[in-house]
Design an enzyme around this catalytic site. Structure first.
Site, PDB file in Angstrom:
ATOM      1  N   GLY A   1      -4.788  -1.699   5.039  1.00 52.62           N
ATOM      2  CA  GLY A   1      -3.965  -2.814   4.543  1.00 52.62           C
ATOM      3  C   GLY A   1      -4.630  -4.166   4.742  1.00 52.62           C
ATOM      4  N   ARG A   2      -5.199  -4.385   5.928  1.00 50.83           N
ATOM      5  CA  ARG A   2      -5.776  -5.709   6.212  1.00 50.83           C
ATOM      6  C   ARG A   2      -7.137  -5.916   5.546  1.00 50.83           C
ATOM      7  NH1 ARG A   2      -4.881  -2.551  10.448  1.00 50.83           N
ATOM      8  NH2 ARG A   2      -6.553  -1.794  11.777  1.00 50.83           N
TER       9      ARG A   2
ATOM     10  N   LYS B   1       9.456  -0.900  14.242  1.00 53.95           N
ATOM     11  CA  LYS B   1      10.054  -0.519  12.949  1.00 53.95           C
ATOM     12  C   LYS B   1      11.155   0.515  13.178  1.00 53.95           C
ATOM     13  CE  LYS B   1       5.801  -0.970  10.167  1.00 53.95           C
ATOM     14  NZ  LYS B   1       4.831  -0.253   9.347  1.00 53.95           N
TER      15      LYS B   1
ATOM     16  N   GLU C   1      -4.742  -6.723  14.750  1.00 54.69           N
ATOM     17  CA  GLU C   1      -4.294  -5.396  14.327  1.00 54.69           C
ATOM     18  C   GLU C   1      -5.466  -4.409  14.438  1.00 54.69           C
ATOM     19  OE1 GLU C   1      -0.793  -4.675  11.387  1.00 54.69           O
ATOM     20  OE2 GLU C   1      -2.600  -4.372  10.201  1.00 54.69           O
TER      21      GLU C   1
ATOM     22  N   HIS D   1      -4.701 -33.582  16.785  1.00 51.54           N
ATOM     23  CA  HIS D   1      -3.588 -34.434  17.211  1.00 51.54           C
ATOM     24  C   HIS D   1      -2.434 -33.614  17.746  1.00 51.54           C
ATOM     25  CE1 HIS D   1      -5.492 -38.081  15.696  1.00 51.54           C
ATOM     26  NE2 HIS D   1      -6.026 -37.260  14.812  1.00 51.54           N
TER      27      HIS D   1
ATOM     28  N   LYS E   1       0.842  -1.198   0.000  1.00 54.38           N
ATOM     29  CA  LYS E   1       0.000   0.000   0.000  1.00 54.38           C
ATOM     30  C   LYS E   1       0.882   1.256   0.000  1.00 54.38           C
ATOM     31  CE  LYS E   1      -3.445   2.505   2.634  1.00 54.38           C
ATOM     32  NZ  LYS E   1      -4.334   2.585   3.780  1.00 54.38           N
TER      33      LYS E   1
ATOM     34  N   GLU F   1      10.448  -4.628   4.585  1.00 54.70           N
ATOM     35  CA  GLU F   1      10.526  -6.035   4.150  1.00 54.70           C
ATOM     36  C   GLU F   1      10.267  -6.135   2.648  1.00 54.70           C
ATOM     37  OE1 GLU F   1       8.802  -4.917   6.707  1.00 54.70           O
ATOM     38  OE2 GLU F   1       9.178  -6.176   8.472  1.00 54.70           O
TER      39      GLU F   1
HETATM   40  O1  F6P Z   1       3.118  -2.738   9.715  1.00 57.19           O
HETATM   41  C1  F6P Z   1       1.773  -3.073   9.602  1.00 57.19           C
HETATM   42  C2  F6P Z   1       1.264  -2.799   8.227  1.00 57.19           C
HETATM   43  O2  F6P Z   1       1.140  -1.432   8.037  1.00 57.19           O
HETATM   44  C3  F6P Z   1      -0.050  -3.505   7.963  1.00 57.19           C
HETATM   45  O3  F6P Z   1      -1.134  -2.808   8.440  1.00 57.19           O
HETATM   46  C4  F6P Z   1       0.001  -3.645   6.483  1.00 57.19           C
HETATM   47  O4  F6P Z   1      -0.928  -4.584   6.026  1.00 57.19           O
HETATM   48  C5  F6P Z   1       1.432  -4.065   6.289  1.00 57.19           C
HETATM   49  O5  F6P Z   1       2.137  -3.311   7.240  1.00 57.19           O
HETATM   50  C6  F6P Z   1       1.993  -3.881   4.932  1.00 57.19           C
HETATM   51  O6  F6P Z   1       1.952  -2.543   4.546  1.00 57.19           O
HETATM   52  P1  F6P Z   1       2.172  -2.118   3.046  1.00 57.19           P
HETATM   53  O7  F6P Z   1       1.093  -2.748   2.239  1.00 57.19           O
HETATM   54  O8  F6P Z   1       2.107  -0.634   3.039  1.00 57.19           O
HETATM   55  O9  F6P Z   1       3.523  -2.619   2.607  1.00 57.19           O
END
Ligand code: F6P
Length: 517
Positions: free
Chosen positions: A260-261, A486, A346, A377, A203, A209
């Site tokens: 995002g979620r 972060k 979240e 199990h 987003k 990452e």
């Molecule tokens: O760090 C949490 C978050 O902001 C989530 O809410 C989101 O889904 C995820 O990181 C990834 O964010 P982005 O889509 O901006 O890379």
């Protein structure tokens, strides 16, 4: 709009009294004996999903009080604020409009702003689905790698796995989320640049990452003889400018009112659309929309996500249950628990209300689990005989999409047996063999696992999480709690090279020294 926080509403005290008088000692077995209508009373159909709540520790009096609580907290108005695009995500000054992503193009709208946003949604959707079809038809592309994390990974990954039976037979879908290079390296080792499409899903297009993995994927592509970035990379983001700077021309955008979620219904859903095709993706959206309509219009007492959200409040704040086990009895739903963890924790893992005041009650429970029957199990021992009561949420699918004899009946028999055993218990053996029973569970039943039913199930879960968050008076749509880690990671990364432990606590300094030795 002012909302009354649940603990300040008159029904809260009545619920406390009802819990002390009856709820605490409520026995589900006796409840079935004294009410032959219990199954009918505490189960209901909603679009594509049937829910049986009858094995839970709830009676009509508790549900009636919970519905009064919802009324007093202004749940209906808050629910409508989602659909009409009010900026209920106040800490970020944003609408919470993911329902618009699954609203049909010709649906009536409540304002010119909504109509304009809906038009943009459908313009992007059309372009993204046309692209998905192009990729599906391109025989040279055999592997699609989604690079994204959190909402840019969990929802799409879960849905692609869940809809495996509908997937294009010759497109392999990969999901890389972790900054741990082992994950990307292992994926790249199996790929050929000329046959690979990378989807950079973020987003913000700033997430460390994803940016690190995307840069490494691009480097790998170029150094392994890949030629045409424009053909082999696409970006799914609200930050189109950053994607262009990164060197990607093909971008599908969305809007900051998509959390995002909640973003898998937007361009972030492209891997789903590539897997199941444009028509399948539209069915997925339609299933979610059918659930949205139910949630928006059904009276609270007959509203499936509302009833489940209220049960969540009853369990978390009166019974004190702090977790819920999710048991999908369908192997294709094996990532459902992980997806629900982000969705619920979240959203509702908050300690202050919308005005910033600390809340004096528990908020998000911890959803966790594994696909059935594997969980049986592993940890079901604790669910049956442990000291904590953990409500279980079974998800079962009536129809199998394989022809193997006997499997599906046994699978379904296990759902029924586990839910029955949790409730009935077994007292004739005593000691180590004693099962206390009266352990609550819910069964969500799907006729078939299809794009539409999955869409409905996911929309349902979004709304049920909204309901408890609304009563708790929190903002379910921000996520400030992920920021501190972060910031600290940025501070620590260079210290791994420099060894500078200045200002670090003793433990972090000690571990840093060990990692450098
Ligand atoms: O760090 C949490 C978050 O902001 C989530 O809410 C989101 O889904 C995820 O990181 C990834 O964010 P982005 O889509 O901006 O890379």
């Amino acid at each position: 709009m002012t909302r009354l926080r649940c603990d300040r509403a008159p029904a809260w005290g009545l619920l406390q009294a009802h819990y002390a008088a009856q709820g605490k000692n409520f026995d589900t077995r006796q409840a079935f004996t004294s009410d032959v209508q219990r199954f009918a009373r505490f189960s209901q159909s909603a679009p594509h999903v049937f829910v049986d709540l009858s094995k839970n520790r709830i009676d009509t009096a508790a549900e009636t009080l919970l519905l009064e609580l919802a009324d007093q907290c202004g749940l209906s108005a808050h629910r409508e604020a989602i659909f009409s695009g009010e900026k209920i995500n106040a800490t970020e000054g944003r609408e919470v409009w993911h329902v618009l992503l699954r609203t049909p193009a010709d649906a009536p709208t409540g304002s010119t702003h909504e109509a304009a946003e809906l038009a943009k949604v459908h313009e992007t959707l059309g372009a993204m689905l046309a692209y998905a079809e192009k990729v599906r038809a391109d025989e040279a592309i055999t592997d699609v790698v989604n690079i994204g994390i959190g909402g840019s990974d969990l929802g799409p990954q879960m849905a692609v796995l869940a809809l495996h039976a509908f997937a294009h037979p010759s497109k392999r879908m990969h999901f890389v989320s972790n900054i741990d290079g082992h994950e990307l390296a292992a994926t790249l080792a199996r790929l050929n640049p000329e046959n690979t499409l990378f989807l950079i899903a973020s987003k913000t297009f700033t997430t460390i990452e994803t940016m690190t993995n995307a840069a490494s994927a691009k480097r790998w592509f170029e150094t392994s003889g890949g030629k045409n970035i424009a053909r082999h990379f696409a970006a799914l983001t609200t930050n189109v400018a950053a994607a262009k700077d990164f060197g990607i021309d093909t971008t599908f955008g969305f809007w900051d009112w998509v959390g995002g979620r909640y973003s898998l219904w937007s361009a972030i859903g492209l891997p789903i659309a590539i897997a199941i095709g444009a028509a399948g993706f539209r069915e997925f959206l339609a299933g979610a929309h059918a659930m949205d309509k139910h949630f928006r219009s059904a009276p609270l007492a007959a509203n499936a996500p509302v009833r489940m959200g209220l049960l969540d409040v009853w369990y978390r704040n009166f019974h004190g249950f702090s977790s819920r086990s999710v048991a999908p009895y369908h192997s294709a739903l094996r990532r459902l628990p992980a997806y629900l963890q982000q969705l619920e924790m979240e959203s509702n893992g908050k300690r202050v209300d919308a005005s910033g005041e600390a809340v004096p009650f528990g908020t998000s429970p911890i959803p966790w689990g594994e696909s059935g029957t594997n969980g049986q199990h592993a940890y079901f021992q604790m669910l049956h005989q442990g000291t904590d009561v953990v409500p279980v949420e079974f998800v079962a699918v009536k129809k199998a999409r394989h022809a193997l004899q006997g499997h599906h009946d046994l699978l379904l028999a296990n759902v029924l047996a586990q839910a029955q055993a949790l409730m009935q218990g077994k007292s004739d053996a005593g000691g180590h063999k004693h099962f206390p029973g009266n352990r609550p569970s819910t069964v969500l039943l799907l006729e078939d696992l299809t794009p539409a039913s999955l869409g409905a199930l996911m929309s349902w879960q979004e709304h049920r999480v909204f309901v408890s968050g609304a009563l708790w008076g929190i903002n379910s749509f921000d996520q400030w709690g992920v920021e501190l880690g972060k910031v600290l990671a940025k501070d620590i990364a260079p210290r791994l090279h420099s060894g500078d432990a200045n200002g670090l606590d003793g433990s972090t300094a000690g571990l840093l020294a060990m990692l450098r030795s």
